[in-house]
Design an enzyme around this catalytic site. Structure first.
Site, short mmCIF file in Angstrom:
data_model
loop_
_atom_site.label_atom_id
_atom_site.label_comp_id
_atom_site.label_asym_id
_atom_site.label_seq_id
_atom_site.Cartn_x
_atom_site.Cartn_y
_atom_site.Cartn_z
N LYS A 93 -12.36 -3.78 1.82
CA LYS A 93 -11.97 -4.23 0.48
C LYS A 93 -12.90 -5.34 0.02
CE LYS A 93 -8.19 -6.74 -0.45
NZ LYS A 93 -6.75 -7.06 -0.55
N GLU A 126 -6.71 -3.13 -7.19
CA GLU A 126 -5.66 -4.08 -6.83
C GLU A 126 -5.53 -5.24 -7.81
OE1 GLU A 126 -4.96 -7.23 -3.14
OE2 GLU A 126 -5.85 -5.27 -2.73
N GLU A 162 -3.32 -5.57 6.13
CA GLU A 162 -4.62 -6.15 5.82
C GLU A 162 -5.17 -6.87 7.04
OE1 GLU A 162 -6.50 -8.47 2.01
OE2 GLU A 162 -4.52 -9.11 2.66
N ASP A 184 3.97 -10.05 1.03
CA ASP A 184 3.58 -10.78 2.23
C ASP A 184 4.76 -11.65 2.66
OD1 ASP A 184 2.54 -12.59 4.10
OD2 ASP A 184 0.69 -12.94 3.00
N ASP A 191 -10.34 -5.61 -5.52
CA ASP A 191 -9.26 -6.56 -5.80
C ASP A 191 -9.71 -7.56 -6.86
OD1 ASP A 191 -7.19 -8.39 -5.72
OD2 ASP A 191 -7.50 -8.98 -3.64
N LYS A 238 -13.94 -8.11 -3.48
CA LYS A 238 -13.48 -8.77 -4.69
C LYS A 238 -14.27 -8.29 -5.90
CE LYS A 238 -10.58 -11.21 -2.34
NZ LYS A 238 -9.13 -10.91 -2.43
N HIS A 275 -0.19 -8.01 2.40
CA HIS A 275 -1.30 -8.96 2.26
C HIS A 275 -1.26 -9.95 3.41
CE1 HIS A 275 -2.24 -13.16 1.00
NE2 HIS A 275 -3.32 -12.62 0.49
N ASN A 329 -3.14 -17.29 3.65
CA ASN A 329 -4.20 -17.85 2.84
C ASN A 329 -3.93 -17.63 1.36
OD1 ASN A 329 -5.69 -15.22 1.88
ND2 ASN A 329 -5.32 -14.94 4.06
N GLU A 347 1.25 -8.96 -3.78
CA GLU A 347 1.07 -10.08 -2.85
C GLU A 347 1.53 -11.41 -3.43
OE1 GLU A 347 -3.22 -12.00 -2.89
OE2 GLU A 347 -3.40 -9.83 -2.70
#
Length: 389
Positions: free
Chosen positions: A181, A238, A340, A291, A212, A183, A321, A53, A264
């Site tokens: 986690k 992050e 994750e 990732d 993040d 945002k 990630h 994603n 990531e």
């Protein structure tokens, strides 16, 4: 033994969520099937893959550049020395034929998507789960029986208040996750601090919460957040600034005493090396989030792990990630520090195999050959449609 067909389909994973930088209202994902001439139980062995994603589907690159190169390659050049399995490294080289170095952007995502399908096929042909195959090949047979995972969420979306944010995080904890986690950076600092404190009411301590910023901040804002975050003792802070702004990361790391996490959006072993050289990251504390599905696949990921080892970093500092089953297999087979997880987001691609419970923040691995997509029926239905069409 040969690849007889490669198929790609671009599907929607759109939703109303947003992070500090993008919304996901038009997000897409490429799904790939690599069909081989190996037959098991009356059916050809097929490897499946998809991209993580946050990056859009890669159909044009896959169809116009990567697939023709593999279809034009000598089939004998794409198998291993024993001629009893595909050779992911030879396949990777064929995909990258006539490509200039550098420019690690969408191309790396397209290659990573096909590479995932290749490794799925390789493990199925070997009749092994991918994590076991990787442990046997690269870790003397020693695999982790369980992998630490954390639940990623806490996105912004219209009308989401603190009560809903608490409920979301409580749901992750109820399902066995210990660390969550959320945002930050999509709201003013004062509002983000209220959001953080709301989540801390659920998880109980800073070490159970990571935040993040998705690369949103300039240096002044990153430092302002660092000063405000320090008293909470969070799990990590992050991707504060642009992923290629190593000077920002270095300065931030010099003043923020807590754990930092990033990587990531770095898509090659060269970019990983530059982060370690110039980003001020601490090998005893910080977390690297490369990732494989975004960074040229597992073939390149192995090179990245070699770069880390040369720089004195343990693989245990790597927590990929993406929240997908490919990274989970890599984490178990190559002794990474965890993975994750997206229990609710980006379905059916997020999350792990059905029936795999999260127990006190850890998960076990599926036993079937390959990556394990077949044990997640909603996802497998999408993938199988490529073959049945």
């Amino acid at each position: 033994m040969r690849i007889v067909d490669i198929r790609e389909k671009t599907v929607s994973i759109a939703s109303s969520i947003a992070n500090a930088y993008i919304d996901f209202s038009k997000m897409t994902c490429s799904v790939v099937a690599v069909v081989t001439d190996v037959v098991r139980d009356g059916k050809p062995v097929v490897g499946f893959g998809f991209n993580s994603n946050g990056r859009y589907g890669q159909g044009a690159l896959i169809r116009e550049r990567l697939m023709p190169r593999l279809q034009e390659a000598d089939p004998a050049a794409l198998v291993d020395a024993a001629a009893d399995n595909l050779d992911p490294f030879a396949i990777w080289a064929a995909m990258m034929a006539n490509e200039k170095p550098g420019g690690h952007g969408e191309r790396s995502v397209a290659v990573g998507t096909v590479d995932m399908a290749v490794w799925d096929a390789v493990a199925k042909i070997a009749r092994q789960p991918l994590w076991r195959l990787l442990a046997d090949r690269y870790r003397g047979g020693q695999a982790d029986e369980t992998v630490w995972v954390y639940a990623a969420g806490g996105y912004y979306y219209p009308g989401k208040d603190l009560t809903q944010l608490r409920d979301e995080m409580r749901g992750y904890r109820d399902r066995g996750y210990r660390v969550v986690k959320m945002k930050i950076g999509g709201a003013p600092l004062a509002e983000d601090l209220r959001r953080i404190e709301a989540v801390l009411e659920v998880v109980g301590e800073g070490g159970c919460l990571a935040v993040d910023a998705n690369g949103r901040f300039d240096l002044a804002t990153a430092l302002a957040y660092a000063r405000a975050l320090e008293p909470y003792g969070l799990r990590w802070y992050e991707e504060a600034g642009d992923p290629l702004d190593y000077a920002l990361q270095k300065e931030l790391s010099s003043v923020y005493p807590g754990r930092m996490a990033t990587g990531e959006n770095l898509f090659s072993h060269q970019d990983a090396r530059n982060l370690l050289r110039h980003g001020g990251m601490n090998p005893e504390r910080d977390v690297l989030q490369f990732d494989c599905a975004l960074s040229y696949g597992l073939v390149e990921y192995l090179r990245t792990l070699d770069v880390l080892a040369a720089a004195g970093w343990s693989t245990r500092r790597v927590v990929p990630h993406g929240g997908h089953q490919m990274s989970l297999n890599i984490a178990a087979g190559l002794h990474l520090g965890g993975n994750e997880s997206y229990p609710d987001m980006f379905q059916p691609f997020g999350g792990f195999a059905d029936g795999i419970a999260v127990e006190d923040g850890f998960v076990r691995l599926p036993d079937q050959p390959g990556i394990g997509f077949e044990a997640k029926p909603a996802l497998y239905a999408v993938m199988k449609g490529l073959v049945d069409a």
